[in-house]
Design an enzyme around this catalytic site. Sequence first.
Site, mmCIF file in Angstrom:
data_model
loop_
_atom_site.group_PDB
_atom_site.id
_atom_site.type_symbol
_atom_site.label_atom_id
_atom_site.label_comp_id
_atom_site.label_asym_id
_atom_site.label_seq_id
_atom_site.Cartn_x
_atom_site.Cartn_y
_atom_site.Cartn_z
ATOM 1 N N LYS A 145 0.844 -1.199 0.000
ATOM 2 C CA LYS A 145 0.000 0.000 0.000
ATOM 3 C C LYS A 145 0.884 1.256 0.000
ATOM 4 C CE LYS A 145 -3.806 -2.513 1.979
ATOM 5 N NZ LYS A 145 -4.615 -2.946 3.115
ATOM 6 N N GLN A 163 -4.847 -1.674 9.191
ATOM 7 C CA GLN A 163 -4.681 -2.982 8.560
ATOM 8 C C GLN A 163 -5.334 -4.063 9.429
ATOM 9 O OE1 GLN A 163 -3.269 -3.614 5.470
ATOM 10 N NE2 GLN A 163 -4.100 -5.648 5.819
ATOM 11 N N ASP A 199 -11.219 2.661 3.391
ATOM 12 C CA ASP A 199 -11.598 1.261 3.151
ATOM 13 C C ASP A 199 -13.111 1.099 2.957
ATOM 14 O OD1 ASP A 199 -9.507 -0.545 2.888
ATOM 15 O OD2 ASP A 199 -9.108 -0.610 5.044
#
Length: 286
Positions: free
Chosen positions: A54, A98, A121
């Site tokens: 990422k 995460q 997200d």
Amino acid sequence: MSAVLIDGKALSARKREEIKKKCEIFEQEYGRKICLAVVLVGNDPASEVYVRNKIRGCEATDIRSLSFTLPQTASQNDVEQLICALSADESVDGILVQLPLPKGLDEDRILNLIPPEKDVDGFHPVNVGKLLLGKETIVACTPMGVMTMLRDNDISVAGKNAVVIGRSNIVGKPMAMLLLRDHATVTICHSRTKNLKEICKNADILVAAIGKPEFVTADMVKDGAVVIDVGINRVNGKLKGDVDFDSVKEKASYITPVPGGVGPMTITTLLENTYLCGVRRERAKS
Ligand code: NAD
């Protein structure tokens, strides 16, 4: 018949170029770079790889990245304090935690602390609710990436029978909502679905998000169907999808490979979501 391959890697490279250009224009306009904060708790090796990829994606698209690693022993309070600080930081456009978090941490509480406008997200209940209502929002990266792949191949979903196998909050459910938003007739299947094969055989668009290697076989697929394989399964050190690629590609009209299909588009969509969060935050100020 052999299906057209939907090349997620090539599309991802093209999209990253577009995002980079948009981020450069953003910087000229607002005098700062788009910024993503990535939070990793603990030292799960797979999570470390995802976070690294990422951050590399940010570097490739001119997005500033801030990386925070908390120890495995971090308390709920430690993680929440960090999220609150990043939420208050005006220069941060997106916050990504995460997953999975170490056992003992309350994942829902932590994710719900991320302000919806920085939720790259698309997991916050407000953003999930907006998706359900058909409002402009930030959508989970994997299903959003699938929609980009369909659009890029001029595959119209309106009026088509779309079948999604899997009902997870991060893939199956948002995938179904996006297909519905684009006017498909959507069926969601899961582990308790009866007559799965018959339902799948009726699909013009079949999305597999199950987590079982080569689960979808040619006898479950209609001639000419578009088959999207979200699955990532490690079998004897090799990556396998949820679709039996070799047999299904002979029946489908389009198919995504694993690796090189949906996977690369997921991180690229995260970068696009970060850009969108930045732009919307700036526009909300004026
Ligand atoms: P999950 O385990 O949360 O959900 C799996 C779903 O499959 C469940 O809803 C379950 O009901 C359904 N299922 C299980 N067995 C079934 C059966 N026999 N028949 C019908 N349905 C069944 O998984 P997830 O997080 O949604 O991920 C699914 C797959 O996609 C995994 O392989 C995961 O690694 C992969 N994934 C890939 C990406 C990517 O970027 N390509 C992103 C997220 C997840």
